[in-house]
Enzyme design. Sequence first.
Site, PDB file in Angstrom:
ATOM      1  N   ALA A  16       0.728  -0.888  -0.206  1.00  0.00           N
ATOM      2  CA  ALA A  16       0.206   0.141  -0.106  1.00  0.00           C
ATOM      3  C   ALA A  16       0.697   1.132   0.213  1.00  0.00           C
ATOM      4  CB  ALA A  16      -1.196  -0.223   1.012  1.00  0.00           C
ATOM      5  N   THR A  17       2.348   0.939   0.372  1.00  0.00           N
ATOM      6  CA  THR A  17       3.012   2.308   0.050  1.00  0.00           C
ATOM      7  C   THR A  17       3.704   2.725  -0.962  1.00  0.00           C
ATOM      8  OG1 THR A  17       4.846   1.046   1.269  1.00  0.00           O
ATOM      9  CG2 THR A  17       3.816   2.341   2.901  1.00  0.00           C
ATOM     10  N   LEU A  20       1.895   1.956  -7.642  1.00  0.00           N
ATOM     11  CA  LEU A  20       0.507   1.144  -7.866  1.00  0.00           C
ATOM     12  C   LEU A  20      -0.874   1.781  -7.385  1.00  0.00           C
ATOM     13  CD1 LEU A  20      -0.578  -0.087 -10.467  1.00  0.00           C
ATOM     14  CD2 LEU A  20      -1.009  -1.819  -8.763  1.00  0.00           C
ATOM     15  N   ASP A 180      -5.556  -7.194 -16.202  1.00  0.00           N
ATOM     16  CA  ASP A 180      -4.705  -6.728 -16.683  1.00  0.00           C
ATOM     17  C   ASP A 180      -5.722  -5.517 -17.601  1.00  0.00           C
ATOM     18  OD1 ASP A 180      -4.427  -6.013 -19.854  1.00  0.00           O
ATOM     19  OD2 ASP A 180      -3.651  -8.010 -20.340  1.00  0.00           O
ATOM     20  N   HIS A 181      -5.073  -4.521 -16.782  1.00  0.00           N
ATOM     21  CA  HIS A 181      -5.654  -3.191 -16.739  1.00  0.00           C
ATOM     22  C   HIS A 181      -5.954  -2.415 -18.622  1.00  0.00           C
ATOM     23  CE1 HIS A 181      -1.805  -1.323 -18.257  1.00  0.00           C
ATOM     24  NE2 HIS A 181      -2.658  -0.028 -18.090  1.00  0.00           N
ATOM     25  N   ASP A 238       6.301  -6.694 -20.241  1.00  0.00           N
ATOM     26  CA  ASP A 238       5.955  -6.306 -19.956  1.00  0.00           C
ATOM     27  C   ASP A 238       4.496  -5.961 -20.481  1.00  0.00           C
ATOM     28  OD1 ASP A 238       5.160  -4.041 -17.862  1.00  0.00           O
ATOM     29  OD2 ASP A 238       6.432  -2.564 -19.592  1.00  0.00           O
ATOM     30  N   HIS A 243      -1.098  -7.131 -22.412  1.00  0.00           N
ATOM     31  CA  HIS A 243      -2.073  -6.432 -23.502  1.00  0.00           C
ATOM     32  C   HIS A 243      -2.391  -6.443 -24.892  1.00  0.00           C
ATOM     33  CE1 HIS A 243      -1.241  -4.933 -19.496  1.00  0.00           C
ATOM     34  NE2 HIS A 243      -0.282  -3.830 -19.715  1.00  0.00           N
ATOM     35  N   LYS A 343       8.919   1.802 -25.472  1.00  0.00           N
ATOM     36  CA  LYS A 343       8.753   3.306 -24.364  1.00  0.00           C
ATOM     37  C   LYS A 343      10.014   4.598 -25.146  1.00  0.00           C
ATOM     38  CE  LYS A 343       8.148   1.188 -20.069  1.00  0.00           C
ATOM     39  NZ  LYS A 343       7.086   1.742 -19.997  1.00  0.00           N
TER      40      LYS A 343
HETATM   41  N1  NDP Z   1       3.032   0.699 -10.848  1.00  0.00           N
HETATM   42  C1  NDP Z   1       2.616   0.547 -11.963  1.00  0.00           C
HETATM   43  O1  NDP Z   1       2.311   1.269 -12.668  1.00  0.00           O
HETATM   44  C2  NDP Z   1       2.294  -0.615 -11.825  1.00  0.00           C
HETATM   45  C3  NDP Z   1       2.750  -1.952 -11.502  1.00  0.00           C
HETATM   46  N2  NDP Z   1       2.668  -3.396 -11.775  1.00  0.00           N
HETATM   47  C4  NDP Z   1       2.660  -4.257 -10.967  1.00  0.00           C
HETATM   48  O2  NDP Z   1       2.117  -4.170  -9.147  1.00  0.00           O
HETATM   49  C5  NDP Z   1       2.394  -3.993  -8.516  1.00  0.00           C
HETATM   50  C6  NDP Z   1       3.581  -3.155  -6.899  1.00  0.00           C
HETATM   51  O3  NDP Z   1       4.464  -2.286  -8.718  1.00  0.00           O
HETATM   52  P1  NDP Z   1       4.621  -1.176  -7.950  1.00  0.00           P
HETATM   53  O4  NDP Z   1       3.268  -0.485  -6.567  1.00  0.00           O
HETATM   54  O5  NDP Z   1       5.028  -0.327  -8.993  1.00  0.00           O
HETATM   55  O6  NDP Z   1       5.644  -1.163  -6.935  1.00  0.00           O
HETATM   56  P2  NDP Z   1       6.820  -0.675  -5.651  1.00  0.00           P
HETATM   57  O7  NDP Z   1       7.955  -0.806  -5.784  1.00  0.00           O
HETATM   58  O8  NDP Z   1       6.495   0.930  -5.326  1.00  0.00           O
HETATM   59  O9  NDP Z   1       6.025  -0.446  -4.276  1.00  0.00           O
HETATM   60  C7  NDP Z   1       6.115  -2.245  -3.615  1.00  0.00           C
HETATM   61  C8  NDP Z   1       5.337  -2.186  -2.689  1.00  0.00           C
HETATM   62  O10 NDP Z   1       6.034  -3.648  -1.815  1.00  0.00           O
HETATM   63  C9  NDP Z   1       6.432  -3.412  -0.776  1.00  0.00           C
HETATM   64  N3  NDP Z   1       6.943  -4.597  -0.136  1.00  0.00           N
HETATM   65  C10 NDP Z   1       7.959  -4.892  -0.383  1.00  0.00           C
HETATM   66  N4  NDP Z   1       8.292  -5.860   0.316  1.00  0.00           N
HETATM   67  C11 NDP Z   1       7.197  -6.092   1.086  1.00  0.00           C
HETATM   68  C12 NDP Z   1       7.200  -7.533   2.319  1.00  0.00           C
HETATM   69  N5  NDP Z   1       8.298  -8.390   2.319  1.00  0.00           N
HETATM   70  N6  NDP Z   1       6.500  -6.867   3.156  1.00  0.00           N
HETATM   71  C13 NDP Z   1       5.438  -6.529   2.769  1.00  0.00           C
HETATM   72  N7  NDP Z   1       5.678  -4.841   2.000  1.00  0.00           N
HETATM   73  C14 NDP Z   1       6.458  -5.323   1.417  1.00  0.00           C
HETATM   74  C15 NDP Z   1       6.679  -1.779  -1.000  1.00  0.00           C
HETATM   75  O11 NDP Z   1       6.497  -1.246   0.489  1.00  0.00           O
HETATM   76  P3  NDP Z   1       7.781  -0.892   1.352  1.00  0.00           P
HETATM   77  O12 NDP Z   1       9.055  -0.734   1.767  1.00  0.00           O
HETATM   78  O13 NDP Z   1       6.954   0.064   3.122  1.00  0.00           O
HETATM   79  O14 NDP Z   1       7.452  -2.770   2.667  1.00  0.00           O
HETATM   80  C16 NDP Z   1       5.624  -1.521  -1.390  1.00  0.00           C
HETATM   81  O15 NDP Z   1       4.249  -1.179  -0.941  1.00  0.00           O
HETATM   82  C17 NDP Z   1       4.405  -5.144  -9.818  1.00  0.00           C
HETATM   83  O16 NDP Z   1       3.096  -6.143  -9.426  1.00  0.00           O
HETATM   84  C18 NDP Z   1       4.039  -4.521 -10.097  1.00  0.00           C
HETATM   85  O17 NDP Z   1       4.452  -5.334 -11.450  1.00  0.00           O
HETATM   86  C19 NDP Z   1       1.623  -3.941 -12.648  1.00  0.00           C
HETATM   87  C20 NDP Z   1       1.446  -2.620 -13.442  1.00  0.00           C
HETATM   88  C21 NDP Z   1       1.815  -1.135 -13.521  1.00  0.00           C
HETATM   89  O1  LIG Z   2       0.844  -2.437 -17.600  1.00  0.00           O
HETATM   90  C1  LIG Z   2       2.087  -1.988 -18.228  1.00  0.00           C
HETATM   91  O2  LIG Z   2       1.288  -0.779 -19.217  1.00  0.00           O
HETATM   92  C2  LIG Z   2       1.776   0.903 -18.835  1.00  0.00           C
HETATM   93  C3  LIG Z   2       1.334   1.957 -20.245  1.00  0.00           C
HETATM   94  O3  LIG Z   2      -0.142   1.604 -19.394  1.00  0.00           O
HETATM   95  P1  LIG Z   2      -1.333   2.676 -19.966  1.00  0.00           P
HETATM   96  O4  LIG Z   2      -2.293   2.411 -19.735  1.00  0.00           O
HETATM   97  O5  LIG Z   2      -0.638   3.954 -19.562  1.00  0.00           O
HETATM   98  O6  LIG Z   2      -1.098   2.566 -21.816  1.00  0.00           O
HETATM   99  C4  LIG Z   2       3.259   0.409 -19.579  1.00  0.00           C
HETATM  100  O7  LIG Z   2       4.073   1.694 -18.335  1.00  0.00           O
HETATM  101  C5  LIG Z   2       4.162  -0.279 -18.211  1.00  0.00           C
HETATM  102  O8  LIG Z   2       5.325  -0.339 -18.195  1.00  0.00           O
HETATM  103  C6  LIG Z   2       3.677  -0.942 -18.309  1.00  0.00           C
HETATM  104  O9  LIG Z   2       4.045  -2.100 -16.881  1.00  0.00           O
END
Ligand code: NDP
Ligand SMILES: O=C1O[C@H](COP(=O)(O)O)[C@@H](O)[C@H](O)[C@H]1O
Length: 495
Positions: A16-17, A20, A180-181, A238, A243, A343
């Site tokens: 949650a921190t 995404l 799959d958004h 990715d 997608h 990209k």
């Molecule tokens: N960001 C994006 O746009 C997209 C992300 N995704 C997918 O969503 C998922 C999350 O991505 P994203 O938010 O970017 O990743 P981040 O690295 O930003 O976030 C990861 C999160 O996991 C927490 N975390 C890491 N290790 C632990 C642990 N051992 N226990 C509990 N919490 C933990 C971290 O918080 P803390 O360090 O406080 O523990 C943090 O909140 C991934 O699977 C990614 O592939 C998919 C599509 C798009």
């Molecule tokens: O899942 C992903 O999608 C984004 C692109 O999504 P969009 O809705 O902005 O088109 C991409 O940037 C990212 O690398 C990938 O993980």
Amino acid sequence: MTDQQRPKSVIVIFGATGDLAKRKLFPSIYRLYQNGKISEDFAVIGLARRPWTNDTFRENVEISIEETVSPATDLEEFSSHFYYQSFDVTEPSSYNGLNELLNELEGTYQTEGNRIFYLAMAPEYFGSIANNLRKYGLKETEGWTRLVIEKPFGHDLKSAKELNNQIREAFNEDQIYRIDHYLGKEMVQNIEVIRFANGIFEHLWNNRFISNIQITSSESLGVEERARYYDHSGAARDMVQNHMLQMVALLAMEPPINLTTDEIRSEKIKVLRALRNLTEDEVDENFVRGQYGPGVIRRRNVNGYREEAEELAYSQTETFVAGKVMIDNYRWAGVPFYIRTGKRLAEKATHIVVEFKDIPMNLYYEDQKKNPNLLVISIQPNEGITLFLNAKKSGHGSAAQPIQLSYNNEGVNGINTPEAYEKLLFDCMQGDTTNFTHWDEVANSWEYIDSILETWANREPDFPNYNSGSMGPDEADKLLEKDGFHWWPITDVIK
Ligand SMILES: NC(=O)C1=CN([C@@H]2O[C@H](COP(=O)(O)OP(=O)(O)OC[C@H]3O[C@@H](n4cnc5c(N)ncnc54)[C@H](OP(=O)(O)O)[C@@H]3O)[C@@H](O)[C@H]2O)C=CC1
Ligand SMILES: O=C1O[C@H](COP(=O)(O)O)[C@@H](O)[C@H](O)[C@H]1O
């Protein structure tokens, strides 16, 4: 929707921190709340390791919404439904504490025992979280429990199978929501309606009338803060495995016998099973990969991929893929589906172009220039459909000129809005898995992608091979030229 009909649940967000949660999940939940689509009886539990309090969490939730949703009102009341627990997923004792908090909140909010576990974390934790949820009794509730899993679902077919087995030990397929958004995007959902609700298209939607289909999903952003994840993944994993192939499936599927989840999924699965797997030589012939070098995007100098972070200095990871996908079935034999994603390309846009075969003899163009009919489905940034036809040039003579019939879907959502996530979260709360991927879709997509990745693993890439701000390596253009086609411009036709 009466309050009784609005879904009630506690949403538990693992991670949650993270990025995404901040950019997509909090704003989506807020929009559902703002639009009266979820009951006032809801609560969100945020989990991550850092030692935040409820107040810090709520403050972050409010900030994320202010940055993404306008107008944002009643934020304090909204964020009072959010609770935080410092939690390490690798530490089993954490799960008992979570169970206690869940039980407590289910007393405070009348959520009828309904629980969504949203895994917004690195995929290596997915299996053990699912297992611990079962082991520590968090699935035992009077209501329903659903598990939402972010991508990537595995790194290849083998690891995806292992992950699926782990998850299936704890959850049934109908409780698993593999997100799959792209399937939440308005115009992606519209593909089925455009095809199956219009007699004029469905009759032409086959290899007798369509010469090729092009799907481009281009991004102008680079790898941003996600170098660690992305360099391990690359564009094929990715974007293409999920997608892009989902869009291919929607464009190519047979009409389902009805609109139930099972029937729609079963038609998509058939397409993915019919993808022609490629030999090594065919991969070389039909797929192009690239990595961006420095360049200029909207008059701004940008770095190459290898300069984006220290650990990328010698990276061999592809940031661009173009390919010719063939579907070996009765409807599509001989019709290439060209896909392209990358990209740091010239602009951010996702478009589908359906190019129809030309008329046998052209009477109207003196120079014999061909203007095939095109159906363009604009997915983003603007949403709409444009049909390119030929019509008489005004004035004397019988010369023809291309014209456009356009439909602009008023609900323009722009780039990077939480809109797709909002729809999918709502579907999840309603128990509708239609726009989530079934395991068989995931497995068949991996099987296709694996043969490409295995070939690439045996070849040394010559990277970087395209400039930022371009539309990828020249080879991507040659891929179509060999077949007598060219990429249609991605510039938005819907204004
Ligand atoms: N960001 C994006 O746009 C997209 C992300 N995704 C997918 O969503 C998922 C999350 O991505 P994203 O938010 O970017 O990743 P981040 O690295 O930003 O976030 C990861 C999160 O996991 C927490 N975390 C890491 N290790 C632990 C642990 N051992 N226990 C509990 N919490 C933990 C971290 O918080 P803390 O360090 O406080 O523990 C943090 O909140 C991934 O699977 C990614 O592939 C998919 C599509 C798009
Ligand atoms: O899942 C992903 O999608 C984004 C692109 O999504 P969009 O809705 O902005 O088109 C991409 O940037 C990212 O690398 C990938 O993980």
